[in-house]
Design an enzyme around this catalytic site. Structure first.
Site, PDB file in Angstrom:
ATOM      1  N   LYS A  12       0.845  -1.204   0.000  1.00  0.00           N
ATOM      2  CA  LYS A  12       0.000   0.000   0.000  1.00  0.00           C
ATOM      3  C   LYS A  12       0.879   1.254   0.000  1.00  0.00           C
ATOM      4  CE  LYS A  12      -3.869  -2.277   2.267  1.00  0.00           C
ATOM      5  NZ  LYS A  12      -4.528  -2.693   3.522  1.00  0.00           N
ATOM      6  N   GLN A  61      -4.422  -1.215   9.671  1.00  0.00           N
ATOM      7  CA  GLN A  61      -4.441  -2.566   9.115  1.00  0.00           C
ATOM      8  C   GLN A  61      -5.043  -3.548  10.123  1.00  0.00           C
ATOM      9  OE1 GLN A  61      -3.615  -3.293   5.953  1.00  0.00           O
ATOM     10  NE2 GLN A  61      -4.035  -5.471   6.223  1.00  0.00           N
ATOM     11  N   ASP A 108     -11.001   3.172   4.395  1.00  0.00           N
ATOM     12  CA  ASP A 108     -11.434   1.772   4.369  1.00  0.00           C
ATOM     13  C   ASP A 108     -12.963   1.666   4.277  1.00  0.00           C
ATOM     14  OD1 ASP A 108      -9.601  -0.369   4.401  1.00  0.00           O
ATOM     15  OD2 ASP A 108      -9.023   0.049   6.476  1.00  0.00           O
TER      16      ASP A 108
HETATM   17  N1  GUN Z   1      -7.105  -6.610   6.497  1.00  0.00           N
HETATM   18  C1  GUN Z   1      -7.546  -7.370   5.470  1.00  0.00           C
HETATM   19  N2  GUN Z   1      -8.201  -6.603   4.552  1.00  0.00           N
HETATM   20  C2  GUN Z   1      -8.164  -5.342   5.035  1.00  0.00           C
HETATM   21  C3  GUN Z   1      -8.663  -4.113   4.529  1.00  0.00           C
HETATM   22  O1  GUN Z   1      -9.280  -4.022   3.463  1.00  0.00           O
HETATM   23  N3  GUN Z   1      -8.408  -3.013   5.305  1.00  0.00           N
HETATM   24  C4  GUN Z   1      -7.752  -3.101   6.500  1.00  0.00           C
HETATM   25  N4  GUN Z   1      -7.581  -1.976   7.195  1.00  0.00           N
HETATM   26  N5  GUN Z   1      -7.283  -4.223   6.986  1.00  0.00           N
HETATM   27  C5  GUN Z   1      -7.489  -5.345   6.260  1.00  0.00           C
END
Ligand code: GUN
Length: 295
Positions: free
Chosen positions: A53, A97, A120
């Site tokens: 990311k 995350q 998100d």
């Molecule tokens: N862990 C797995 N998928 C995601 C996501 O789309 N966003 C976040 N913040 N954590 C994750």
């Protein structure tokens, strides 16, 4: 054999539009969008995602702020960091995350994020807005699934869709999105009876259950479109480690009309949608129009 839905190529196209949008924002408004990513602990999969990311954020010309905290971080320390990021004008998007270590209440953390920086789309206000069909920041994986579906099928109104899995991250929001697109939506889960025959009724199958290769070819209606959200690391018969989805690709691709591969399907779209959400969030915060490249 089915058409392979190339998420990697589509994500690349989307990223080049995002890059152009970032240039427009800088040229016309002197704004460089910023995304803060917070990782608590050392979960290996999360480390890979966070690195990816941050790299892609920089590649499209945005600012990336990485915050890595130790596994034993307290909930109050994490809340404190998020409150600081909420106040920081250079940070337009905040992503924490998941999963978080057990001592931290994820729901509390997510709802501490400023709703307008919640790239998100997990904040309860964005979730609620999505469920009543009003403007919201849309969770990235569901948004990626919808783009792939529309590119493959065109208009999806009236189609029978089954979503296998009811997580807050994928299952529930993708169901809301498909409902908004006028699909007839079934959400299946571990207590669903006779899952294989329910699945065989569906024109669209979204597998987001986290069980390697669970969905078999004989669960799929001939010519259906299959979107595989799963990313599972398994050891094959020869002892080699490999990534597989929640769909048994070999058998399902014999029956489906179109199917996403793993890797290279939904995964790359998720990050592209995160970058897009960061631009949308930036424009809302600054009360300016979306750049033409992504509007
Ligand atoms: N862990 C797995 N998928 C995601 C996501 O789309 N966003 C976040 N913040 N954590 C994750």
């Amino acid at each position: 054999m089915s058409t392979v839905i190339d998420g990697k190529a589509l994500a690349e196209t989307l990223r080049s539009r995002i890059k152009q949008a970032v240039s427009e924002l800088q040229a016309e408004h002197n704004i460089v969008p910023g995304l803060a990513v917070v990782l608590v602990g050392e979960n290996p999969a999360s480390q890979v995602y966070v690195r990816s990311k941050a790299r892609q954020t920089v590649e499209v010309g945005m600012q990336s702020f990485e915050h890595r905290l130790p596994e034993n971080t307290s909930e109050s320390d994490l809340v404190q960091l998020i409150k600081e990021l909420n106040q920081e004008p250079q940070v337009n998007g905040i992503l924490v995350q998941l999963p978080l270590p057990a001592q931290i209440n994820s729901e509390h953390i997510i709802n501490t994020i400023n709703v307008n920086k919640d790239v998100d789309g997990f904040h309860v206000e964005n979730t609620g807005r999505l469920s009543i069909g009003s403007d919201s920041l849309i969770p990235c994986t569901p948004a990626g699934c919808l783009i792939l579906l529309k590119r493959t099928i065109g208009d999806i109104a009236g189609q029978n869709a089954i979503i296998i899995g009811r997580s807050n991250i994928v299952g529930k929001p993708v169901a809301q999105l498909l409902l908004k697109e006028h699909c007839t939506v079934t959400i299946a889960h571990s207590r669903t009876r006779d899952l294989s025959s329910t699945c065989r009724q569906a024109d669209i199958v979204i597998a987001a259950v986290g069980v390697p290769e669970m969905v078999k070819g004989d669960w799929i209606k001939p010519r259906a479109t299959v979107i595989d959200v799963g990313i599972n690391r398994i050891t094959d018969n020869s002892g080699k480690s490999k990534l597989v989805g929640d769909v048994d690709y070999a058998s399902a691709s014999e029956v489906a009309g179109a199917i996403t591969p793993v890797p290279g399907g939904v995964g790359p779209m998720t990050i592209a949608c995160l970058l897009q959400n960061t631009i949308i969030a930036t424009c809302r915060q600054r009360q300016i129009k979306l750049p033409e490249a992504i509007s």
